[in-house]
Design a protein around this motif. Structure first.
Motif, PDB file in Angstrom:
ATOM      1  N   ARG A   1      -1.847  -2.544   8.689  1.00 30.07           N
ATOM      2  CA  ARG A   1      -1.064  -3.095   9.804  1.00 30.07           C
ATOM      3  C   ARG A   1       0.166  -3.841   9.283  1.00 30.07           C
ATOM      4  N   PHE A   2      -0.013  -4.558   8.185  1.00 34.49           N
ATOM      5  CA  PHE A   2       1.114  -5.291   7.589  1.00 34.49           C
ATOM      6  C   PHE A   2       2.264  -4.350   7.252  1.00 34.49           C
ATOM      7  N   TYR A   3       1.949  -3.223   6.603  1.00 35.31           N
ATOM      8  CA  TYR A   3       3.026  -2.293   6.208  1.00 35.31           C
ATOM      9  C   TYR A   3       3.663  -1.647   7.432  1.00 35.31           C
ATOM     10  N   ARG A   4       2.865  -1.395   8.483  1.00 30.54           N
ATOM     11  CA  ARG A   4       3.456  -0.840   9.703  1.00 30.54           C
ATOM     12  C   ARG A   4       4.419  -1.818  10.362  1.00 30.54           C
ATOM     13  N   GLU A   5       4.071  -3.098  10.294  1.00 32.93           N
ATOM     14  CA  GLU A   5       4.888  -4.121  10.940  1.00 32.93           C
ATOM     15  C   GLU A   5       6.039  -4.612  10.076  1.00 32.93           C
ATOM     16  N   LEU A   6       6.124  -4.115   8.854  1.00 31.48           N
ATOM     17  CA  LEU A   6       7.095  -4.644   7.908  1.00 31.48           C
ATOM     18  C   LEU A   6       8.525  -4.709   8.453  1.00 31.48           C
ATOM     19  N   PRO A   7       9.022  -3.697   9.166  1.00 27.74           N
ATOM     20  CA  PRO A   7      10.396  -3.787   9.687  1.00 27.74           C
ATOM     21  C   PRO A   7      10.602  -4.969  10.643  1.00 27.74           C
TER      22      PRO A   7
ATOM     23  N   LEU B   1       9.014  -7.968  10.307  1.00 31.40           N
ATOM     24  CA  LEU B   1       8.661  -9.232   9.666  1.00 31.40           C
ATOM     25  C   LEU B   1       9.886  -9.872   9.013  1.00 31.40           C
ATOM     26  N   HIS B   2       9.768 -11.167   8.736  1.00 30.17           N
ATOM     27  CA  HIS B   2      10.873 -11.936   8.148  1.00 30.17           C
ATOM     28  C   HIS B   2      10.813 -11.764   6.631  1.00 30.17           C
TER      29      HIS B   2
ATOM     30  N   MET C   1       0.878 -15.049   5.856  1.00 27.60           N
ATOM     31  CA  MET C   1       1.829 -15.945   6.500  1.00 27.60           C
ATOM     32  C   MET C   1       2.867 -15.192   7.334  1.00 27.60           C
ATOM     33  N   SER C   2       3.359 -14.070   6.842  1.00 27.44           N
ATOM     34  CA  SER C   2       4.345 -13.306   7.611  1.00 27.44           C
ATOM     35  C   SER C   2       3.721 -12.701   8.860  1.00 27.44           C
ATOM     36  N   MET C   3       2.456 -12.279   8.760  1.00 30.20           N
ATOM     37  CA  MET C   3       1.773 -11.720   9.921  1.00 30.20           C
ATOM     38  C   MET C   3       1.418 -12.806  10.948  1.00 30.20           C
ATOM     39  N   LYS C   4       0.983 -13.969  10.452  1.00 28.32           N
ATOM     40  CA  LYS C   4       0.661 -15.064  11.378  1.00 28.32           C
ATOM     41  C   LYS C   4       1.916 -15.566  12.074  1.00 28.32           C
ATOM     42  N   GLU C   5       3.048 -15.537  11.377  1.00 26.65           N
ATOM     43  CA  GLU C   5       4.297 -15.956  12.001  1.00 26.65           C
ATOM     44  C   GLU C   5       4.642 -15.049  13.181  1.00 26.65           C
ATOM     45  N   ARG C   6       4.341 -13.760  13.045  1.00 24.46           N
ATOM     46  CA  ARG C   6       4.688 -12.811  14.112  1.00 24.46           C
ATOM     47  C   ARG C   6       3.645 -12.782  15.223  1.00 24.46           C
ATOM     48  N   PHE C   7       2.351 -12.826  14.838  1.00 24.42           N
ATOM     49  CA  PHE C   7       1.299 -12.603  15.835  1.00 24.42           C
ATOM     50  C   PHE C   7       0.406 -13.822  16.102  1.00 24.42           C
TER      51      PHE C   7
END
Length: 827
Positions: free
Chosen positions: A748-754, A756-757, A775-781
C-alpha cells in the motif's frame, strides 16, 4: 410524597437497590450517591438492605457498614459532610441511630478498616452489639410509622443547615484559605501561618477583643493585631473547635499547611491515616501480638505525629522533628501522653542532643527499639516526585558529607537514604520500619549502599502502594513500607495495594540480583568515523559526544538505562546516536540488541514497575528451569511458564531460538524501529545512510514498486542484512503472520507513494526505513487505514505471546498483580 405507593413498591422489592430506588421515587429522597455511599441526605447517612431478620434487634452488621463509610468521611477519604445520624433501612423497617460519643470512639478504634464495607470486621460488629445506641425504630409497612420516618429524616436533615458552617475533614483546607486571606497579612513577613491557624481553630489562641490582639501561648507566645470586628465575624460563621475525630484528621494533615515551595523542596508529605493504619497491621505481623508493650518506637521525622496516631503505648514513644512549630503543636494536642516529643535535626544533629531516655534505650536495649519513619522523598537534582526544578544543596548535610567520605556516590542525593544511613549507624540492632521509594532496594547505583549499609538486616514483611495516595505527591511511582530485622535472608515478597483502604491486589518479588541486562554483552569497539544522528532523519551538526561506530556496524540501538521508567529511551537507528548510550549493531551483537530492545519495549511503564531492573536471563533456562523458583525455593505459577517441549537454543544468547526470532520481528514493526535510508550532509560532505533493517528481499519488493522515477530503482540491489538473517530462520506462526500482513502495508505504501510527502520524509531509495514508511502513511491516513489496523491485530498476538516470557525467562522479577495494565501496542 406517596406513602401508599411506597408501601406497595417495598413489598415487591427483591434487592436493596430496589428498596433505595423506591424511597428515591416515592419519598422524594435525592438520588445522590458518591464513593459507594448508599445515600446521604443532609447529615443523615443511609445503609439500605433488602431484608434484615428482626431489624429492631439485629441491625448491627448494617450499622458497622455505615460506620465504615462514616470513618472514611471523617478521615477525608470520601469528600462528604460529616454525618450526625446513621440510618439502616430495609423493605419492612428503618432504624435511625444518633452518632454519639460511643460511635465516634468506635470509628477510631483498632479494628480492621481495610476490609470492604460490605464485609466489615466481625470484631467491630460484636463491639457495636455491646453498645447502647440512641435509636428510633420505624415499621415502614405501617403508613403512619412510615410517614413519621420520612418526616424525621427531613427534620434531621434540615437541622444541620444553619448559618454556622460545620468544619469537617473535607472543608478545613477551604477554611484555612479564608482565614489566611483575612489575617495572613497581620503576621510578620515570612511567617508560615499553618500552625497558627490550627491553634486558632482549636481555640488554643487567646483573643483580646478590646485591644484587637490575638495571642498564641502554645506557639512562642506570638502576639499579632487583628481587626476585632472582622475576627469575630469570621469565627461566628464557623463552628469551632471541630469534632474530635475531625481534629485528628486536621492534625494528621498539618504538613499540608506548609507553603507549596517548602513542601516540594523537602519532599515532606504527611502519611494518610489509612496508610498509617496499614503500616501498623504489618508491624503487628512482623513483631507479634503485644509488640507495643515490648518495643520502644522512635520516629525521627515525625512532623505532627500522624504516623503514630493509632499507637497505644505512648509512654514508649519518641517523636522528633525538625520544626519546633510541629513540636509545640503536637504537645499542645496531648495525643501522645507520656511520649518524648522534641526538636532534633536528624541529619545534622549530635548524638548527645538526644533525650537521655532515648540514648539509654539505644545503648542498653537497641534490639527493643523500632525506628518507624516516613522520611522525605526529595532528591537532589529533581523534584520530590520526579521532574521539576533542580534541588541544589539538598544533600548538603553532615550525614550527606559522611556518605560521600564513605564512597557511597549518589546515594546521598536521596534524603530517605540519608535517614536510613544514620539509622543503621546509630542503632544497628534496631528494627527499621520505613516508607520510601524503591531505589535502595533495586537500583544499580545503590549496590554499594545495600552491601555496606544494609548488610546484616533482612526485609521480613511489607507492602507497596502508588505514590499518588500521599496527597501532594506528583508522579507515578511506588512507595514501599518495609520492616527490616536482624538477619541475612533476601529476597522477600511484598503485598501490593492500589487503594488504601482496600484489598490486596497482588504481590511483588524483590531480589537483589546484580546481573543487570545492560551488562549482558560486550559492546563492540568504536573504531570508524560515522555521522552522529539525533533522530531518524536528523544529523547532530554540533556538540556530538559520539561520531564513531564499529567497522562492522549496520545500525545502533539506544539502550540508555536498565528500568521500565526509561521506556522511551530505547530505539533503533540506521546510524550512530550522538550521545553514545547504547551499542553498535553488528553481526555479533544483533540478537542481543534486538532482544534487549524487545524486552524493554514489551513492558509498559506503570507506577508499580517504575524501578524494576531488567536482568540477564540465567543459563538455567536452557534446562527448562525458571529463575524465580531458584530464588524463592518454591515454584511459582505465572503466565509463560507452561511446560514446553525441548527447544532449539540460540547459540549466542542462550535463549530459545523461537523467542529470539519473535523478538526480532516484533522490534522490526515496533515504534522504536527508527530505521531510515537517505542521503545526509555532514560538515560539508554527503553520506549515504543505509537501511539494513528492511525485512523483505529485493525480489519480493520489486513488483510493489510504482511507475518510473518514484524512487531509486531496485536494479541489482542486494537484500538487507536483516532480510538475509530472516531468510535463514524458521519463524513462528505469530511472527510469520506479522511479516505477511506487513507485506500488505508495504505494498500500500508503494501504491500511495505519488501522494506522500517524499521531501519531508526523505523518501529517496527503494528501501526506506520503517520510520519513514509508517510516518508518511500516518500523515496521509492517520491510524485508520485497513492495512495498519490489520497489522495491529496480528502484532498484538505476537506481543501477547512474548510479554509473559519477559518474566518467565528471568528478564524481570516476578510480579503477580490482579487486573494488569492494558497494553497499547506501539507501531
Amino acid at each position: 410524597m406517596n406513602t401508599k405507593q411506597l408501601i406497595r413498591d417495598l413489598k415487591l422489592c427483591t434487592s436493596e437497590e430496589a428498596v433505595k430506588a423506591s424511597y428515591i421515587k416515592h419519598a422524594g429522597f435525592p438520588a445522590y450517591i458518591k464513593d459507594k455511599v448508599d445515600l446521604m441526605i443532609g447529615r443523615v447517612l443511609f445503609e439500605f438492605k433488602f431484608r434484615i431478620t428482626d431489624i429492631n434487634n439485629r441491625y448491627h452488621t448494617a450499622l458497622a457498614q455505615a460506620l465504615v463509610y462514616y470513618r472514611r468521611i471523617v478521615t477525608g477519604v470520601i469528600n462528604l459532610p460529616v454525618p450526625e445520624v446513621l440510618c439502616v433501612v430495609d423493605r419492612t423497617g428503618a432504624v435511625m441511630i444518633e452518632i454519639d460519643r460511643d460511635l465516634k470512639d468506635a470509628a477510631v478504634m483498632d479494628f480492621d478498616w481495610s476490609k470492604p464495607a460490605s464485609s466489615p470486621d466481625k470484631k467491630l460488629v460484636k463491639h457495636l452489639e455491646q453498645l447502647t445506641h440512641k435509636t428510633l425504630f420505624f415499621n415502614t409497612e405501617d403508613e403512619t410509622s412510615l410517614r413519621e420516618f420520612i418526616d424525621k429524616v427531613v427534620a434531621v436533615s434540615d437541622s444541620g443547615s444553619s448559618g454556622v458552617r460545620v468544619i469537617s475533614a473535607t472543608n478545613f483546607e477551604e477554611v484555612f484559605e479564608a482565614w489566611k486571606n483575612a489575617f495572613g497579612d497581620c503576621f510578620p513577613d515570612g511567617t508560615e501561618t499553618g500552625s497558627y491557624f490550627i491553634s486558632d481553630l482549636l481555640e488554643s489562641s487567646v483573643f483580646d477583643k478590646t485591644r484587637g490582639r490575638l495571642f498564641f501561648p502554645d506557639l512562642a507566645n506570638l502576639c499579632i493585631e487583628v481587626p476585632s470586628g472582622i475576627y469575630n465575624e469570621f469565627w461566628n460563621g464557623f463552628g469551632r473547635p471541630p469534632a474530635a475525630e475531625v481534629q485528628q484528621v486536621i492534625l494528621s494533615k498539618a504538613h499540608m499547611f506548609m507553603p507549596d515551595s517548602s513542601r516540594r523542596f523537602t519532599g515532606a508529605y504527611y502519611t494518610p491515616p489509612a496508610v498509617a493504619e496499614l503500616a501498623y497491621r504489618y508491624l503487628d505481623t512482623a513483631l507479634g501480638e503485644g509488640w507495643q508493650k515490648r518495643y520502644y518506637v522512635w520516629d525521627p521525622c515525625a512532623g505532627t505525629g500522624n504516623l503514630e496516631l493509632s499507637h497505644r503505648e505512648t509512654d514508649r514513644l519518641f517523636l522528633s522533628t525538625l520544626s519546633m512549630t510541629d513540636v509545640l503543636l503536637v504537645k499542645n494536642q496531648n495525643l501522645f501522653p507520656g511520649a518524648e516529643i522534641f526538636q532534633y535535626d536528624f541529619l545534622n544533629g549530635d548524638y548527645y542532643d538526644l533525650p537521655e531516655k532515648l540514648r539509654t534505650v539505644i545503648e542498653t536495649e537497641p534490639h527493643n527499639l523500632v525506628i518507624l519513619m516516613n522520611p522525605p522523598y526529595a532528591e537532589a537534582g529533581a523534584s520530590a516526585a520526579g521532574g521539576g526544578s533542580n534541588k541544589k544543596g539538598l544533600g548538603s548535610t553532615k550525614i550527606g558529607d559522611t556518605m560521600t567520605e564513605a564512597g557511597l556516590g549518589t546515594a546521598k542525593n536521596e534524603l530517605f537514604m540519608q535517614f536510613l544511613y544514620k539509622t543503621r549507624k546509630l542503632a544497628p540492632l534496631a528494627v527499621i520500619a520505613m516508607f520510601s521509594k524503591l531505589k535502595y532496594l533495586v537500583s544499580p547505583n545503590s549496590v554499594k549502599f545495600r552491601d555496606s549499609v544494609m548488610h546484616g538486616i533482612r526485609p521480613v514483611t511489607g507492602f507497596v502502594i502508588p505514590a499518588k495516595l500521599f496527597p501532594g505527591v506528583k508522579g507515578s511511582f511506588p512507595i514501599s513500607f518495609v520492616v527490616w530485622k536482624y538477619g541475612e535472608k533476601y529476597p522477600f515478597t511484598a503485598d501490593v495495594y492500589t487503594r488504601v483502604p482496600g484489598e490486596k491486589t497482588g504481590t511483588k518479588l524483590f531480589a537483589d540480583n546484580r546481573n543487570y541486562l545492560n551488562n549482558w554483552f560486550k559492546r563492540p569497539p568504536l573504531d570508524t568515523v560515522d555521522i552522529p544522528m539525533v533522530g531518524p532523519l536528523e544529523i547532530k551538526t554540533e556538540g556530538a559526544l559520539l561520531a564513531k561506530t564499529n567497522q562492522d556496524a549496520f545500525g545502533f540501538m539506544k539502550l540508555h538505562s536498565n528500568d521500565p521508567l526509561h521506556y522511551n529511551d530505547v530505539f533503533l537507528l540506521s546510524g550512530v546516536y550522538h550521545d553514545g548510550h547504547g551499542s553498535a549493531i553488528t553481526p555479533e551483537t544483533f540478537e542481543f540488541c534486538m532482544v534487549s530492545a524487545a524486552v524493554r519495549k514489551l513492558i509498559i511503564p506503570t507506577w508499580l514497575n517504575d524501578r524494576d531492573q531488567f536482568l540477564i536471563p540465567p543459563p538455567a533456562i536452557q534446562q527448562n528451569k525458571y529463575p524465580h523458583d531458584e530464588v524463592l525455593g518454591t515454584p511459582l505459577s505465572y503466565p509463560g511458564k507452561e511446560s514446553t517441549p525441548e527447544q532449539t537454543i540460540n547459540e549466542k544468547t542462550g535463549l530459545p531460538e523461537d523467542f529470539v526470532t519473535d523478538c526480532v520481528v516484533w522490534v522490526l514493526f515496533n515504534g522504536c524501529n527508527n530505521s531510515s535510508a537517505f542521503t545526509a550532509e555532514y560538515k560539508g560532505q554527503y553520506y549515504t545512510i543505509q537501511n539494513e533493517f528492511y525485512p523483505y528481499t529485493p525480489d519480493e519488493a520489486a513488483p510493489w514498486q510504482p511507475g518510473v522515477g518514484a524512487l531509486t530503482q531496485i536494479g541489482k540491489a542486494e537484500k538487507s542484512w536483516v532480510a538475509d538473517w530472516l531468510s535463514k530462520r524458521t519463524l513462528s506462526p505469530e511472527a510469520s503472520a506479522v511479516l505477511a500482513v506487513g507485506r500488505t502495508l508495504y505494498k500500500r505504501f508503494y501504491r500511495e507513494l505519488p501522494n506522500l510527502h517524499k521531501k519531508k520524509w526523505r523518501l529517496e531509495t527503494w528501501n526506506p526505513g520503517w520510520y519513514q514508511i509508517r510516518m508518511s502513511m500516518k500523515e496521509r491516513f492517520g491510524n485508520d487505514f485497513p492495512e495498519l489496523e490489520q497489522l495491529k491485530k496480528v502484532y498484538k498476538v505476537l506481543g501477547d505471546k512474548l510479554r509473559p516470557q519477559v518474566y518467565s525467562l528471568g528478564f524481570l522479577p516476578c510480579e503477580m498483580v490482579q487486573g494488569g495494565t492494558q497494553v497499547e501496542e506501539d507501531i
